[in-house]
Design a protein around this motif. Structure first.
Motif, PDB file in Angstrom:
ATOM      1  N   ARG A 195       0.511  -1.334  -0.248  1.00 59.21           N
ATOM      2  CA  ARG A 195       0.134  -0.132   0.226  1.00 59.21           C
ATOM      3  C   ARG A 195       1.128   1.269   0.242  1.00 59.21           C
ATOM      4  O   ARG A 195       0.061   2.134  -0.443  1.00 59.21           O
ATOM      5  CB  ARG A 195      -0.898   0.234   1.092  1.00 59.21           C
ATOM      6  N   ALA A 196       1.553   1.088   0.809  1.00 57.96           N
ATOM      7  CA  ALA A 196       2.606   2.671   0.481  1.00 57.96           C
ATOM      8  C   ALA A 196       3.686   2.629  -0.863  1.00 57.96           C
ATOM      9  O   ALA A 196       3.487   3.712  -0.704  1.00 57.96           O
ATOM     10  CB  ALA A 196       4.473   1.945   1.628  1.00 57.96           C
ATOM     11  N   VAL A 197       2.975   2.138  -1.636  1.00 59.26           N
ATOM     12  CA  VAL A 197       3.311   1.627  -3.175  1.00 59.26           C
ATOM     13  C   VAL A 197       2.246   2.761  -4.123  1.00 59.26           C
ATOM     14  O   VAL A 197       3.006   3.587  -4.764  1.00 59.26           O
ATOM     15  CB  VAL A 197       4.470   0.685  -3.784  1.00 59.26           C
ATOM     16  N   THR A 198       1.513   1.595  -3.747  1.00 54.10           N
ATOM     17  CA  THR A 198       0.347   2.110  -4.648  1.00 54.10           C
ATOM     18  C   THR A 198      -0.725   3.395  -4.221  1.00 54.10           C
ATOM     19  O   THR A 198      -1.233   3.874  -5.172  1.00 54.10           O
ATOM     20  CB  THR A 198      -0.470   0.930  -4.872  1.00 54.10           C
ATOM     21  N   ALA A 199      -0.442   3.567  -3.400  1.00 56.61           N
ATOM     22  CA  ALA A 199      -1.257   4.550  -2.518  1.00 56.61           C
ATOM     23  C   ALA A 199      -0.111   5.959  -2.538  1.00 56.61           C
ATOM     24  O   ALA A 199      -0.619   7.135  -2.242  1.00 56.61           O
ATOM     25  CB  ALA A 199      -1.678   4.355  -1.380  1.00 56.61           C
ATOM     26  N   GLY A 200       1.005   5.575  -2.987  1.00 51.15           N
ATOM     27  CA  GLY A 200       1.729   6.835  -2.378  1.00 51.15           C
ATOM     28  C   GLY A 200       2.656   7.140  -4.007  1.00 51.15           C
ATOM     29  O   GLY A 200       2.183   7.275  -4.833  1.00 51.15           O
ATOM     30  N   PRO A 201       3.883   6.516  -3.829  1.00 53.98           N
ATOM     31  CA  PRO A 201       5.128   6.469  -5.524  1.00 53.98           C
ATOM     32  C   PRO A 201       3.884   6.244  -6.461  1.00 53.98           C
ATOM     33  O   PRO A 201       5.172   7.247  -7.551  1.00 53.98           O
ATOM     34  CB  PRO A 201       6.295   6.551  -5.244  1.00 53.98           C
ATOM     35  N   GLY A 202       3.837   4.815  -5.677  1.00 53.43           N
ATOM     36  CA  GLY A 202       3.009   4.315  -7.355  1.00 53.43           C
ATOM     37  C   GLY A 202       2.419   5.234  -8.720  1.00 53.43           C
ATOM     38  O   GLY A 202       1.972   4.877  -9.793  1.00 53.43           O
ATOM     39  N   GLN A 210       4.934  10.145 -14.417  1.00 51.02           N
ATOM     40  CA  GLN A 210       6.140  10.990 -14.387  1.00 51.02           C
ATOM     41  C   GLN A 210       7.008   9.706 -13.790  1.00 51.02           C
ATOM     42  O   GLN A 210       6.534   9.436 -12.870  1.00 51.02           O
ATOM     43  CB  GLN A 210       5.710  11.983 -13.484  1.00 51.02           C
ATOM     44  N   GLY A 211       8.186   9.258 -14.101  1.00 52.17           N
ATOM     45  CA  GLY A 211       9.541   8.834 -13.489  1.00 52.17           C
ATOM     46  C   GLY A 211      10.046  10.042 -12.683  1.00 52.17           C
ATOM     47  O   GLY A 211       9.379  10.433 -11.946  1.00 52.17           O
ATOM     48  N   PRO A 212      10.823   8.690 -12.403  1.00 47.78           N
ATOM     49  CA  PRO A 212      11.474   8.912 -10.577  1.00 47.78           C
ATOM     50  C   PRO A 212      12.509  10.296 -11.688  1.00 47.78           C
ATOM     51  O   PRO A 212      11.830  11.497 -10.397  1.00 47.78           O
ATOM     52  CB  PRO A 212      12.698   8.070 -11.017  1.00 47.78           C
ATOM     53  N   PHE A 213      12.798  10.820 -12.548  1.00 53.46           N
ATOM     54  CA  PHE A 213      13.911  12.261 -12.511  1.00 53.46           C
ATOM     55  C   PHE A 213      12.582  13.205 -12.933  1.00 53.46           C
ATOM     56  O   PHE A 213      13.267  13.607 -11.778  1.00 53.46           O
ATOM     57  CB  PHE A 213      14.058  11.951 -14.214  1.00 53.46           C
ATOM     58  N   THR A 262       9.542  13.243 -11.439  1.00 52.76           N
ATOM     59  CA  THR A 262       8.509  13.113 -10.195  1.00 52.76           C
ATOM     60  C   THR A 262      10.003  14.289  -8.833  1.00 52.76           C
ATOM     61  O   THR A 262       9.252  14.783  -8.590  1.00 52.76           O
ATOM     62  CB  THR A 262       8.532  12.087  -9.618  1.00 52.76           C
ATOM     63  N   TYR A 263      11.586  13.436  -9.153  1.00 54.95           N
ATOM     64  CA  TYR A 263      12.393  14.418  -8.175  1.00 54.95           C
ATOM     65  C   TYR A 263      12.594  16.130  -8.811  1.00 54.95           C
ATOM     66  O   TYR A 263      12.430  17.030  -7.799  1.00 54.95           O
ATOM     67  CB  TYR A 263      13.657  13.915  -8.508  1.00 54.95           C
ATOM     68  N   HIS A 264      12.054  16.283 -10.518  1.00 57.23           N
ATOM     69  CA  HIS A 264      12.100  17.359 -11.139  1.00 57.23           C
ATOM     70  C   HIS A 264      10.952  18.642 -10.098  1.00 57.23           C
ATOM     71  O   HIS A 264      11.051  18.984  -9.601  1.00 57.23           O
ATOM     72  CB  HIS A 264      12.231  17.239 -12.136  1.00 57.23           C
ATOM     73  N   LEU A 265      10.013  17.671  -9.982  1.00 58.14           N
ATOM     74  CA  LEU A 265       8.758  18.154  -9.037  1.00 58.14           C
ATOM     75  C   LEU A 265       8.742  18.417  -7.996  1.00 58.14           C
ATOM     76  O   LEU A 265       8.466  19.355  -7.443  1.00 58.14           O
ATOM     77  CB  LEU A 265       7.308  18.167 -10.037  1.00 58.14           C
ATOM     78  N   GLY A 266       9.891  17.986  -7.510  1.00 58.67           N
ATOM     79  CA  GLY A 266      10.285  17.615  -5.634  1.00 58.67           C
ATOM     80  C   GLY A 266      10.555  19.009  -5.546  1.00 58.67           C
ATOM     81  O   GLY A 266      10.929  18.923  -4.355  1.00 58.67           O
ATOM     82  N   GLY A 267      11.751  19.365  -6.513  1.00 57.30           N
ATOM     83  CA  GLY A 267      12.391  20.569  -5.823  1.00 57.30           C
ATOM     84  C   GLY A 267      11.685  21.973  -6.262  1.00 57.30           C
ATOM     85  O   GLY A 267      12.362  22.734  -5.745  1.00 57.30           O
ATOM     86  N   GLY A 268      10.417  21.454  -6.743  1.00 53.86           N
ATOM     87  CA  GLY A 268       9.538  22.823  -6.042  1.00 53.86           C
ATOM     88  C   GLY A 268       9.880  23.747  -7.674  1.00 53.86           C
ATOM     89  O   GLY A 268       9.925  23.298  -8.653  1.00 53.86           O
ATOM     90  N   LYS A 269       9.685  25.415  -6.716  1.00 56.29           N
ATOM     91  CA  LYS A 269      10.053  26.093  -8.081  1.00 56.29           C
ATOM     92  C   LYS A 269      11.249  26.225  -9.073  1.00 56.29           C
ATOM     93  O   LYS A 269      11.506  26.555 -10.034  1.00 56.29           O
ATOM     94  CB  LYS A 269       9.599  27.608  -7.610  1.00 56.29           C
ATOM     95  N   GLY A 270      11.723  25.712  -8.182  1.00 54.30           N
ATOM     96  CA  GLY A 270      14.090  25.433  -8.598  1.00 54.30           C
ATOM     97  C   GLY A 270      13.955  24.267  -9.026  1.00 54.30           C
ATOM     98  O   GLY A 270      14.821  24.332  -9.959  1.00 54.30           O
ATOM     99  N   GLY A 271      12.548  23.503  -9.684  1.00 45.48           N
ATOM    100  CA  GLY A 271      12.652  22.278  -9.910  1.00 45.48           C
ATOM    101  C   GLY A 271      13.968  21.186  -9.579  1.00 45.48           C
ATOM    102  O   GLY A 271      14.423  21.370  -9.104  1.00 45.48           O
ATOM    103  N   ILE A 272      14.406  20.541 -10.586  1.00 47.48           N
ATOM    104  CA  ILE A 272      15.907  19.600 -10.203  1.00 47.48           C
ATOM    105  C   ILE A 272      16.782  20.417  -9.847  1.00 47.48           C
ATOM    106  O   ILE A 272      17.367  19.558  -8.915  1.00 47.48           O
ATOM    107  CB  ILE A 272      16.155  18.275 -11.339  1.00 47.48           C
ATOM    108  N   ARG A 273      17.071  20.801  -9.811  1.00 48.21           N
ATOM    109  CA  ARG A 273      18.137  21.915  -9.941  1.00 48.21           C
ATOM    110  C   ARG A 273      18.495  21.652  -8.372  1.00 48.21           C
ATOM    111  O   ARG A 273      19.270  21.829  -7.356  1.00 48.21           O
ATOM    112  CB  ARG A 273      18.870  22.805 -10.961  1.00 48.21           C
ATOM    113  N   HIS A 274      17.350  22.825  -7.724  1.00 48.40           N
ATOM    114  CA  HIS A 274      17.183  23.336  -6.582  1.00 48.40           C
ATOM    115  C   HIS A 274      17.329  21.672  -5.656  1.00 48.40           C
ATOM    116  O   HIS A 274      18.034  21.818  -4.772  1.00 48.40           O
ATOM    117  CB  HIS A 274      15.706  24.175  -6.281  1.00 48.40           C
TER     118      HIS A 274
END
Length: 303
Positions: A202-209, A215-218, A220-232
């Motif tokens: 469930r931690a996968v299907t209700a979360g990152p899955g 969106q793939g891993p890259f 996903t982390y691009h958005l995880g950087g907020g307004k600064g994107g992947i660089r941030h």
């Protein structure tokens, strides 16, 4: 490519046959096992129902030569044995028309392991589908001849697949390596008593899955950087990733872990049969495919 030969009538061969037939292609199939040939048409028909496709029938052949004699594309789906695939791919290429392309559905083996005994190894490529091929669009391609790989990529795109091209061969290709990394950590979490099988799933299907489906891993982390994107993200949160990496584990696949996995899966499935679970999976995959249209990937969202 309109004439397809399916060699190996197991789960992957059945699924591929259903998909090719649903796209209006002609399919011949062969398996040395009598029982596999006997059940092939019925299993293909069932997968075509899942696809919502009009019923079509493959021609089940009684020899390898008959199956490949008119083929434009020959798809090998034999068990994961280097020796078996080496001999089979060589035989397939000798028996098929000279212009035919040969692909292997191998999930882990490398081109250099299985193609070199063939008369023309460069005309053999890896075309690994993700199971089940009739419902999951991914096809991982690798070959030594760029023209062959480009032709295959164009073909798979033309029938609705989403091919990715590997620049370098690697055991397990791309998707299975990523899956194996997650599976290893899931087993470690279970072995360490961190959570149950059901909660780890469930931690996968209700979360990152949910994010990974769009969106793939890259990205996903691009958005995880907020307004600064992947660089941030890399500058400010990269160290936290390394901190987590240092704690990732390697489970020991002993009898206790196997027993824990089996017991956990039995508990998590709440008495559902495999047939029910397969049907549920396939129905949800169809719904997911309908919801995620690759054509919408670059559509601008109005805010």
């Amino acid at each position: 490519m309109t004439h397809i030969a399916i060699i190996g009538c197991g789960t992957i061969g059945v699924s591929w046959a259903a998909y090719f037939l649903s796209r209006g292609l002609e399919v011949r199939a062969f398996d040395p096992d009598d029982s596999a040939r006997a059940t092939f048409e019925d299993l293909v028909a069932a997968d075509m129902v899942t696809l919502g496709a009009s019923p079509c029938h493959p021609k089940v052949c009684h020899s390898l030569a008959e199956a490949v004699e008119l083929a434009d594309l020959v798809v090998e789906n034999a068990p994961e044995s280097i020796e078996l695939k080496r001999g089979l791919l060589a035989d397939m290429q000798r028996l098929a028309p000279e212009a035919a392309l040969i692909v292997s559905s191998t999930s882990s083996l490398q081109h250099s392991d299985i193609a070199l005994d063939a008369p023309e190894p460069s005309r053999i490529a890896i075309a690994h589908p993700f199971n089940p091929p009739h419902l999951v669009p991914l096809v991982e391609l690798y070959g030594t001849d760029t023209e062959v790989v480009d032709r295959l990529a164009a073909f798979y795109r033309s029938i609705g697949k989403q091919p990715v091209v590997m620049r370098k061969e690697m055991v397990g290709h791309i998707a299975n390596r990523l899956s194996s990394a997650l599976w290893r950590e899931a087993l470690y979490l279970l072995q360490e008593g961190v959570a149950s099988v059901e909660d780890i799933d469930r931690a996968v299907t209700a979360g990152p899955g949910m994010r990974w489906a769009i969106q793939g891993p890259f990205l996903t982390y691009h958005l995880g950087g907020g307004k600064g994107g992947i660089r941030h993200y890399l500058e400010h949160l990269g160290p936290s990733q390394q901190y987590r990496w240092s704690s990732l584990g390697t489970p020991v696949m002993d009898e206790n872990l196997k027993a824990s996995v089996v017991a956990g899966v039995e508990q998590a499935t709440h008495g559902q049969t495999l047939a029910e679970l397969f049907a549920q999976r396939d129905a949800r995959l169809v719904t997911l495919q309908q919801a995620i249209d690759p054509a919408d990937e670059h559509v601008e969202v109005q805010s």
